[in-house]
Design an enzyme around this catalytic site. Structure first.
Site, PDB file in Angstrom:
ATOM      1  N   GLY A 239      36.237  52.513 -25.613  1.00 58.31           N
ATOM      2  CA  GLY A 239      37.625  51.916 -25.642  1.00 58.31           C
ATOM      3  C   GLY A 239      37.699  50.371 -26.391  1.00 58.31           C
ATOM      4  CD  GLU A 275      31.259  57.855 -22.150  1.00 57.66           C
ATOM      5  OE1 GLU A 275      32.501  57.759 -22.248  1.00 57.66           O
ATOM      6  OE2 GLU A 275      30.549  58.491 -21.348  1.00 57.66           O
ATOM      7  N   PRO A 276      31.191  54.107 -27.049  1.00 58.50           N
ATOM      8  CG  PRO A 276      29.799  52.740 -28.581  1.00 58.50           C
ATOM      9  CD  PRO A 276      29.985  53.502 -27.199  1.00 58.50           C
ATOM     10  NE  ARG A 278      40.322  52.952 -31.397  1.00 61.12           N
ATOM     11  CZ  ARG A 278      41.540  53.680 -31.319  1.00 61.12           C
ATOM     12  NH1 ARG A 278      42.173  53.765 -32.347  1.00 61.12           N
ATOM     13  NH2 ARG A 278      42.072  54.539 -30.335  1.00 61.12           N
ATOM     14  NE  ARG A 314      44.326  56.082 -34.875  1.00 60.71           N
ATOM     15  CZ  ARG A 314      44.896  54.998 -34.566  1.00 60.71           C
ATOM     16  NH1 ARG A 314      45.112  54.348 -35.675  1.00 60.71           N
ATOM     17  NH2 ARG A 314      44.970  54.612 -33.521  1.00 60.71           N
ATOM     18  CB  CYS A 346      58.742  70.109 -45.048  1.00 57.40           C
ATOM     19  SG  CYS A 346      57.910  70.615 -46.695  1.00 57.40           S
ATOM     20  CE1 TYR A 375      38.925  59.385 -31.290  1.00 53.89           C
ATOM     21  CE2 TYR A 375      39.259  57.060 -31.524  1.00 53.89           C
ATOM     22  CZ  TYR A 375      38.810  58.161 -30.899  1.00 53.89           C
ATOM     23  OH  TYR A 375      37.732  57.881 -29.721  1.00 53.89           O
TER      24      TYR A 375
HETATM   25  N1  LLP Z   1      34.641  58.105 -23.899  1.00 58.00           N
HETATM   26  C1  LLP Z   1      35.814  59.005 -23.393  1.00 58.00           C
HETATM   27  C2  LLP Z   1      35.411  59.561 -21.982  1.00 58.00           C
HETATM   28  C3  LLP Z   1      36.858  59.009 -24.068  1.00 58.00           C
HETATM   29  O1  LLP Z   1      37.725  59.728 -23.618  1.00 58.00           O
HETATM   30  C4  LLP Z   1      36.804  58.314 -25.309  1.00 58.00           C
HETATM   31  C5  LLP Z   1      38.380  58.349 -25.986  1.00 58.00           C
HETATM   32  C6  LLP Z   1      35.861  57.542 -25.735  1.00 58.00           C
HETATM   33  C7  LLP Z   1      34.861  57.570 -24.895  1.00 58.00           C
HETATM   34  C8  LLP Z   1      35.712  56.772 -27.097  1.00 58.00           C
HETATM   35  O2  LLP Z   1      36.926  55.733 -26.981  1.00 58.00           O
HETATM   36  P1  LLP Z   1      36.922  54.632 -28.260  1.00 58.00           P
HETATM   37  O3  LLP Z   1      35.547  53.781 -28.049  1.00 58.00           O
HETATM   38  O4  LLP Z   1      36.799  55.415 -29.701  1.00 58.00           O
HETATM   39  O5  LLP Z   1      38.240  53.896 -28.035  1.00 58.00           O
HETATM   40  N2  LLP Z   1      43.161  59.842 -31.019  1.00 58.00           N
HETATM   41  C9  LLP Z   1      43.545  58.572 -30.585  1.00 58.00           C
HETATM   42  C10 LLP Z   1      42.181  57.851 -29.587  1.00 58.00           C
HETATM   43  C11 LLP Z   1      41.669  58.906 -28.565  1.00 58.00           C
HETATM   44  C12 LLP Z   1      40.562  58.511 -27.460  1.00 58.00           C
HETATM   45  C13 LLP Z   1      40.294  59.292 -26.438  1.00 58.00           C
HETATM   46  N3  LLP Z   1      38.999  59.134 -25.960  1.00 58.00           N
HETATM   47  C14 LLP Z   1      43.658  57.470 -31.606  1.00 58.00           C
HETATM   48  O6  LLP Z   1      43.688  57.929 -32.904  1.00 58.00           O
HETATM   49  O7  LLP Z   1      43.902  56.451 -31.319  1.00 58.00           O
END
Ligand code: LLP
Length: 421
Positions: A239, A275-276, A278, A314, A346, A375
């Site tokens: 996150g 769990e990174p 992004r 996105r 379209c 993503y």
């Molecule tokens: N762990 C779990 C349980 C998650 O559900 C997610 C993301 C992550 C880790 C990784 O999160 P990050 O570090 O990448 O923020 N498609 C959306 C983002 C969806 C994220 C879903 N879960 C976008 O394009 O912004």
């Protein structure tokens, strides 16, 4: 910092001119920088230095096997949310002992597949899942290592579609119920309780919600230990947000994120998992497209490009901003015009940007969407029978296609007209 910079007026991915890749591969395509992936992984490793930890890269952000191999070779673990992602991580050489399995709807088939293949931990999100997992594991003569994902009821202050930590969201076990579910877990024959898991959302640009959630996890850990559970791991989810514009955003620094972790859960003697997705992949990738036409509308100029909402969802899905830059650097002082940058699909939703200031660009000009490494390709589809966008990896002076653009024969060949039709 990333490794997409102009040299002699041409945008490069590390040592490779984007123009060279475009000539070889054709547009649109995604390009990733191995050095940037490694740099972002390294920043998080530094932020957690001294704490026992495992960085489990979230495969959903970008699951290309070559990307997973770059990170796996650095020692990363993986966070997967499906049997398919598990198989990807394994195919990239990551051992099961470094893979955690998250997700609110794991099927029995997926639970069996990952138990058979070997897994570090299941992040369990409901009682029915817990019971099924116990039954399957016990049937195999195993005990499944489990962390329960708790829902801390914390507002992540991010886009509503990617916030997961409020009680109204479908995720996790309400923290108030956690003690009872842990007691049930400990009594199940196929379960070994190892930890607590939390993930409150994605693209967080403020550390306060992390702090609030981790404090709740710390308190719960003390309670669970007093109840007799051996809690040795804390999975704090992903996150951490990234800058999507180069100018006015200052998301938290990984070092400060690490500080919050130290201050909230650092003294519990637990192994920390994060769990990174992004943070590692987002700014390690570009989507490169070319201009099809410049269309003069009524009071608007439309730059129609050969990438579309099916390639990078996105903007249409979350109203997300991606910086757009020309591949050939604009001469200093050149006047910028205002363009609506749109794709060929379209739907009016197929709009990447409105009234965006860009230098004059004509037919065939190359442009790049920044921050597209996470993503991006993973959310692409073949809507409008547009071939799935190919992916390229660069390291130093080398580049390689890591997923080829399918041919129309391949695309049409996937459909079957029944004999009886
Ligand atoms: N762990 C779990 C349980 C998650 O559900 C997610 C993301 C992550 C880790 C990784 O999160 P990050 O570090 O990448 O923020 N498609 C959306 C983002 C969806 C994220 C879903 N879960 C976008 O394009 O912004």
């Amino acid at each position: 910092m990333d490794h997409f910079l102009y040299h002699n007026g041409v945008l490069h991915a590390e040592g490779v001119p984007i123009t060279e890749i475009a000539a070889a591969v054709g547009t649109p395509f995604y390009v990733y920088s191995a050095a940037t992936l490694a740099r972002h992984y390294g920043l998080l490793a530094e932020a957690l230095a001294g704490l026992p930890h495992l960085i489990c890269y979230s495969v959903k952000a970008n699951g290309n096997l070559a990307v997973l191999k770059v990170l796996g070779d650095l020692g990363a673990g993986m966070d997967v949310v499906s049997g398919g992602e598990y198989l990807r991580a394994r195919a990239a050489g990551v051992p099961g002992s470094r893979i955690v399995f998250s997700g609110v709807g794991k099927t029995r088939g997926e639970l069996r597949l990952t138990l058979e293949g070997g897994i570090r931990q299941f992040n369990v999100e409901s009682e029915p899942e817990l019971r099924a997992l116990s039954e399957i594991a016990a049937g195999m003569g195993l005990r499944a290592p489990v962390a329960l994902r708790v829902n801390p009821d914390v507002d992540a202050k991010t886009h509503e579609k990617i916030a997961t930590g409020k009680s109204e969201n479908k995720f996790g076990i309400p923290i108030a119920k956690a003690r009872a579910v842990y007691a049930e877990a400990a009594a199940l024959p196929g379960i070994e309780v190892v930890g607590v898991d939390v993930h409150i959302g994605s693209q967080l640009t403020d550390l306060a919600p992390f702090r609030a959630a981790f404090e709740k996890v710390a308190e719960l850990t003390r309670t669970l230990r007093a109840d007799g559970h051996a809690i040795s791991r804390l999975d704090l989810g992903g996150g951490l947000g990234i800058p999507y514009t180069r100018s006015n955003e200052a998301p938290p620094l990984p070092h400060d994120y690490g500080q919050v972790i130290r201050e909230t859960v650092g003294n519990l003697g637990c192994e920390i998992e994060i769990e990174p997705g992004r943070f590692i992949a987002g700014n390690a990738g570009l989507l490169v497209a070319s201009v099809i036409w410049l269309k003069e509308g009524e009071g608007r100029r439309f730059l129609i490009v050969d990438a579309a909402m099916n390639d990078l969802a996105r903007p249409s899905m979350y109203g997300a901003h991606h910086d757009i830059v020309p591949v050939l650097e604009a001469a200093p002082g050149l006047e910028h015009g205002l363009y609506d940058v749109v794709g060929p699909v379209c739907e009016t939703g197929d709009t990447f940007a409105r009234a965006r200031a860009l230098p004059e660009m004509g037919e065939g000009a190359l442009l790049a969407f920044r921050s597209a490494g996470a993503y991006g390709a993973v959310m692409a589809s073949e809507y409008n029978t547009r071939p799935l966008v190919p992916e390229v990896l660069v390291r130093g002076d080398h580049f390689a296609v890591i997923r080829a653009r399918p041919s129309f024969d391949e695309i049409l060949g996937r459909d079957t007209i029944p004999e009886w039709l």
